[in-house]
Design a protein around this motif. Structure first.
Motif, PDB file in Angstrom:
ATOM      1  N   ARG A  76      11.852 -15.955 -12.295  1.00 51.82           N
ATOM      2  CA  ARG A  76      13.312 -15.953 -12.212  1.00 51.82           C
ATOM      3  C   ARG A  76      13.881 -16.988 -11.247  1.00 51.82           C
ATOM      4  O   ARG A  76      15.060 -17.314 -11.316  1.00 51.82           O
ATOM      5  CB  ARG A  76      13.797 -14.575 -11.745  1.00 51.82           C
ATOM      6  N   CYS A  77      13.091 -17.488 -10.331  1.00 51.94           N
ATOM      7  CA  CYS A  77      13.596 -18.349  -9.261  1.00 51.94           C
ATOM      8  C   CYS A  77      14.126 -19.675  -9.826  1.00 51.94           C
ATOM      9  O   CYS A  77      13.400 -20.384 -10.528  1.00 51.94           O
ATOM     10  CB  CYS A  77      12.500 -18.628  -8.241  1.00 51.94           C
ATOM     11  N   PRO A  78      15.379 -20.030  -9.512  1.00 46.69           N
ATOM     12  CA  PRO A  78      15.925 -21.290 -10.022  1.00 46.69           C
ATOM     13  C   PRO A  78      15.213 -22.515  -9.451  1.00 46.69           C
ATOM     14  O   PRO A  78      15.117 -23.542 -10.134  1.00 46.69           O
ATOM     15  CB  PRO A  78      17.392 -21.244  -9.583  1.00 46.69           C
ATOM     16  N   LEU A  79      14.689 -22.420  -8.241  1.00 53.64           N
ATOM     17  CA  LEU A  79      13.967 -23.553  -7.666  1.00 53.64           C
ATOM     18  C   LEU A  79      12.662 -23.808  -8.393  1.00 53.64           C
ATOM     19  O   LEU A  79      12.274 -24.950  -8.626  1.00 53.64           O
ATOM     20  CB  LEU A  79      13.700 -23.328  -6.178  1.00 53.64           C
ATOM     21  N   ARG A  80      11.985 -22.746  -8.751  1.00 52.56           N
ATOM     22  CA  ARG A  80      10.708 -22.888  -9.448  1.00 52.56           C
ATOM     23  C   ARG A  80      10.925 -23.418 -10.869  1.00 52.56           C
ATOM     24  O   ARG A  80      10.160 -24.239 -11.344  1.00 52.56           O
ATOM     25  CB  ARG A  80       9.959 -21.577  -9.481  1.00 52.56           C
ATOM     26  N   ALA A  81      11.976 -22.979 -11.512  1.00 48.20           N
ATOM     27  CA  ALA A  81      12.276 -23.452 -12.862  1.00 48.20           C
ATOM     28  C   ALA A  81      12.558 -24.944 -12.838  1.00 48.20           C
ATOM     29  O   ALA A  81      12.098 -25.681 -13.694  1.00 48.20           O
ATOM     30  CB  ALA A  81      13.473 -22.692 -13.437  1.00 48.20           C
ATOM     31  N   ASP A  82      13.282 -25.413 -11.816  1.00 42.77           N
ATOM     32  CA  ASP A  82      13.562 -26.845 -11.679  1.00 42.77           C
ATOM     33  C   ASP A  82      12.280 -27.627 -11.416  1.00 42.77           C
ATOM     34  O   ASP A  82      12.073 -28.704 -11.947  1.00 42.77           O
ATOM     35  CB  ASP A  82      14.549 -27.109 -10.536  1.00 42.77           C
ATOM     36  N   GLN A  83      11.412 -27.050 -10.591  1.00 48.26           N
ATOM     37  CA  GLN A  83      10.153 -27.723 -10.239  1.00 48.26           C
ATOM     38  C   GLN A  83       9.262 -27.849 -11.468  1.00 48.26           C
ATOM     39  O   GLN A  83       8.672 -28.887 -11.709  1.00 48.26           O
ATOM     40  CB  GLN A  83       9.434 -26.945  -9.139  1.00 48.26           C
ATOM     41  N   GLU A  84       9.173 -26.789 -12.276  1.00 52.13           N
ATOM     42  CA  GLU A  84       8.334 -26.836 -13.460  1.00 52.13           C
ATOM     43  C   GLU A  84       8.925 -27.786 -14.502  1.00 52.13           C
ATOM     44  O   GLU A  84       8.206 -28.488 -15.198  1.00 52.13           O
ATOM     45  CB  GLU A  84       8.159 -25.437 -14.036  1.00 52.13           C
ATOM     46  N   GLY A  85      10.244 -27.813 -14.606  1.00 49.02           N
ATOM     47  CA  GLY A  85      10.885 -28.721 -15.560  1.00 49.02           C
ATOM     48  C   GLY A  85      10.684 -30.172 -15.185  1.00 49.02           C
ATOM     49  O   GLY A  85      10.523 -31.033 -16.051  1.00 49.02           O
ATOM     50  N   ALA A  86      10.655 -30.458 -13.877  1.00 46.82           N
ATOM     51  CA  ALA A  86      10.459 -31.842 -13.433  1.00 46.82           C
ATOM     52  C   ALA A  86       9.039 -32.318 -13.708  1.00 46.82           C
ATOM     53  O   ALA A  86       8.806 -33.485 -13.971  1.00 46.82           O
ATOM     54  CB  ALA A  86      10.759 -31.950 -11.939  1.00 46.82           C
ATOM     55  N   ALA A  87       8.088 -31.387 -13.680  1.00 48.34           N
ATOM     56  CA  ALA A  87       6.688 -31.760 -13.903  1.00 48.34           C
ATOM     57  C   ALA A  87       6.411 -32.008 -15.387  1.00 48.34           C
ATOM     58  O   ALA A  87       5.456 -32.705 -15.732  1.00 48.34           O
ATOM     59  CB  ALA A  87       5.766 -30.665 -13.378  1.00 48.34           C
ATOM     60  N   ALA A  88       7.229 -31.448 -16.251  1.00 46.62           N
ATOM     61  CA  ALA A  88       6.964 -31.570 -17.695  1.00 46.62           C
ATOM     62  C   ALA A  88       7.336 -32.916 -18.266  1.00 46.62           C
ATOM     63  O   ALA A  88       7.846 -33.780 -17.762  1.00 46.62           O
ATOM     64  CB  ALA A  88       7.746 -30.500 -18.447  1.00 46.62           C
TER      65      ALA A  88
END
Length: 88
Positions: A76-88
């Motif tokens: 759920r964490c918005p920071l983690r979602a951003d981090q995973e999206g940047a790695a993709a």
């Protein structure tokens, strides 16, 4: 023996601790779970995230619930979602 006395001491070692040390693949920690369960004492758990989450629980059942909630927070964490999206 009237010479000046030498003062021997330890030299301070300068070290820099960066708040967001990255690993070689560009990832860095954003959430921490701390569990304390001393023998014969009340267990505690603390869940902290850079998104602003800062939760504490004391007692066996509450600490277990916070541990499970911390695990769920990763999705759920918005920071983690951003981090995973940047790695993709």
């Amino acid at each position: 023996m009237g010479g000046a006395r030498k003062v021997v001491g330890r030299k301070a070692v300068h070290s820099a601790v960066r708040p967001h040390q990255q690993t070689g693949d560009g990832r860095y920690p954003i959430a921490w779970l701390t569990i304390t369960a001393p023998r014969g004492a009340t267990p505690t758990a603390t869940s902290i995230c850079l998104c602003g989450r800062n939760l504490f629980a004391a007692g066996h059942h509450k600490a277990l619930a916070l541990i499970e909630d911390h695990t769920d927070h990763k999705a759920r964490c918005p920071l983690r979602a951003d981090q995973e999206g940047a790695a993709a």
